[in-house]
Design a protein around this motif. Structure first.
Motif, mmCIF file in Angstrom:
data_model
loop_
_atom_site.group_PDB
_atom_site.id
_atom_site.type_symbol
_atom_site.label_atom_id
_atom_site.label_comp_id
_atom_site.label_asym_id
_atom_site.label_seq_id
_atom_site.Cartn_x
_atom_site.Cartn_y
_atom_site.Cartn_z
ATOM 1 N N THR A 33 2.490 123.117 -27.185
ATOM 2 C CA THR A 33 2.461 124.225 -28.130
ATOM 3 C C THR A 33 1.400 124.084 -29.344
ATOM 4 O O THR A 33 1.506 122.786 -29.856
ATOM 5 C CB THR A 33 3.705 124.622 -28.592
ATOM 6 O OG1 THR A 33 4.406 125.058 -27.497
ATOM 7 C CG2 THR A 33 3.815 125.834 -29.655
ATOM 8 N N ARG A 63 5.288 131.066 -26.748
ATOM 9 C CA ARG A 63 3.977 131.250 -27.026
ATOM 10 C C ARG A 63 3.146 130.636 -26.042
ATOM 11 O O ARG A 63 2.327 131.357 -25.314
ATOM 12 C CB ARG A 63 3.702 130.753 -28.250
ATOM 13 C CG ARG A 63 3.822 131.747 -29.600
ATOM 14 C CD ARG A 63 3.432 130.743 -30.646
ATOM 15 N NE ARG A 63 4.788 129.801 -31.117
ATOM 16 C CZ ARG A 63 4.844 128.718 -31.638
ATOM 17 N NH1 ARG A 63 3.519 128.249 -32.267
ATOM 18 N NH2 ARG A 63 5.642 127.894 -31.953
ATOM 19 N N THR A 64 3.608 129.637 -25.427
ATOM 20 C CA THR A 64 2.996 128.891 -24.470
ATOM 21 C C THR A 64 3.065 129.507 -23.123
ATOM 22 O O THR A 64 1.910 129.744 -22.272
ATOM 23 C CB THR A 64 3.046 127.683 -24.496
ATOM 24 O OG1 THR A 64 2.789 126.728 -25.834
ATOM 25 C CG2 THR A 64 2.442 126.625 -23.179
ATOM 26 N N GLU A 66 3.386 132.566 -22.336
ATOM 27 C CA GLU A 66 2.830 133.783 -22.429
ATOM 28 C C GLU A 66 1.336 133.599 -22.124
ATOM 29 O O GLU A 66 0.571 134.081 -21.324
ATOM 30 C CB GLU A 66 2.932 134.644 -23.603
ATOM 31 C CG GLU A 66 2.578 135.990 -23.670
ATOM 32 C CD GLU A 66 2.939 136.633 -24.984
ATOM 33 O OE1 GLU A 66 3.780 136.431 -25.538
ATOM 34 O OE2 GLU A 66 1.755 137.396 -25.416
#
Ligand code: 5RP
Length: 262
Positions: A33, A63-64, A66
């Protein structure tokens, strides 16, 4: 982001690009990340698209996850993968023994679990992350929200007996509210300035009730790929002691982040 890359982005990009060579078809890959890891995702996505690379990616944050899906990487959970061939991730600091501070992005809990469950962990970083002694970067501590002020007090008291130069801590904020991790916890940033004994500190901090995990990665990283703004890369492997240098060409079309938020 568009147009000419800044020297720091070039450094992150070439480190990430060089690191993709550790990845082969069929591998289960832990995906880090942060902004350097985001370059890795784009570079891996490019190999998936152009070379037919087939991998299963285990992301270390929402986040990663996605972004990995956005670039075409097959995403599975750690429970599905159970064990990984390799994890590639960024770091906030690394020292000569490849011990790390991580968690600047608030994802070190999942990052540590994923990296520990991997045959190999590779860090990708620009040259500014290299330090003689860990600790200038505030050490992130994931703590549970319940009684966090008491946990903060206990942590600061514990630091009195430790080989560190500073003892203040601050609750990480997201605007007016405390930052919340993917696991629903908070982050306490420890302003230590210098960590004399990182191994001991890591063990002691994790004993404090309310502390979930600290951002020190001791004996977890196997190799670091350092990138520089002029395209140079250096791969340092801790077990073999080898150092490999190579220059990577940065082509016009390598601005893989055009139009994508990282
Ligand atoms: C996130 C991390 C990151 O790897 C670390 O903060 C480095 O981030 P960047 O590559 O953006 O400098 O540990 O929890």
């Amino acid at each position: 982001m568009s147009g000419e890359l800044s020297p720091i982005d070039k450094a992150k990009f070439v480190a990430a690009k060089r690191a993709t060579r550790f990845v082969e078809t069929g591998m289960r890959v832990g995906l880090g990340t942060g902004s350097t890891a985001a370059w890795l995702l784009r570079c891996l996505g490019e190999r998936v698209r152009d070379e037919g690379l087939r991998i299963k990616g285990v992301p270390t944050s929402s986040r990663t996850a996605e972004m990995a899906r956005d670039v075409g990487i097959d995403v599975i959970s750690l429970d599905e993968a159970k064990w990984l061939d390799i994890t590639i991730d960024g770091a906030d600091e690394f020292d000569a023994n490849l011990n790390l501070i991580k968690g600047g992005g608030g994802a070190h809990l999942q990052e540590k679990i994923v990296a520990t469950a991997s045959d190999q962990m590779i860090v990708i970083a620009d040259g500014s992350k290299q330090v003689e002694t860990l600790g200038a970067f505030p050490l992130p501590l994931e703590i549970i929200p319940f009684g966090w002020q008491t946990t903060k007090m206990l942590v600061e008291e514990t630091l009195i007996g430790m080989d560190v130069l500073g003892r203040n801590s601050s609750l990480r904020m997201n605007g007016q509210a405390p930052f919340v991790t993917d696991e629903g916890n908070h982050i306490l940033d420890l302003h230590l300035n210098r960590i004399g004994n990182a191994r001991q500190l890591s063990l002691v901090l994790n004993q404090i009730p309310g502390v979930v995990e600290n951002g020190l990665f001791i004996d977890i990283c196997d190799a670091v790929v350092i990138g520089y703004g002029d395209g140079r890369t250096e791969v340092r492997d801790i077990s073999s002691g080898s150092v490999e240098q190579e220059k990577i060409d940065i082509l016009e079309g390598d601005n893989l982040f055009d139009g994508i938020d990282v």
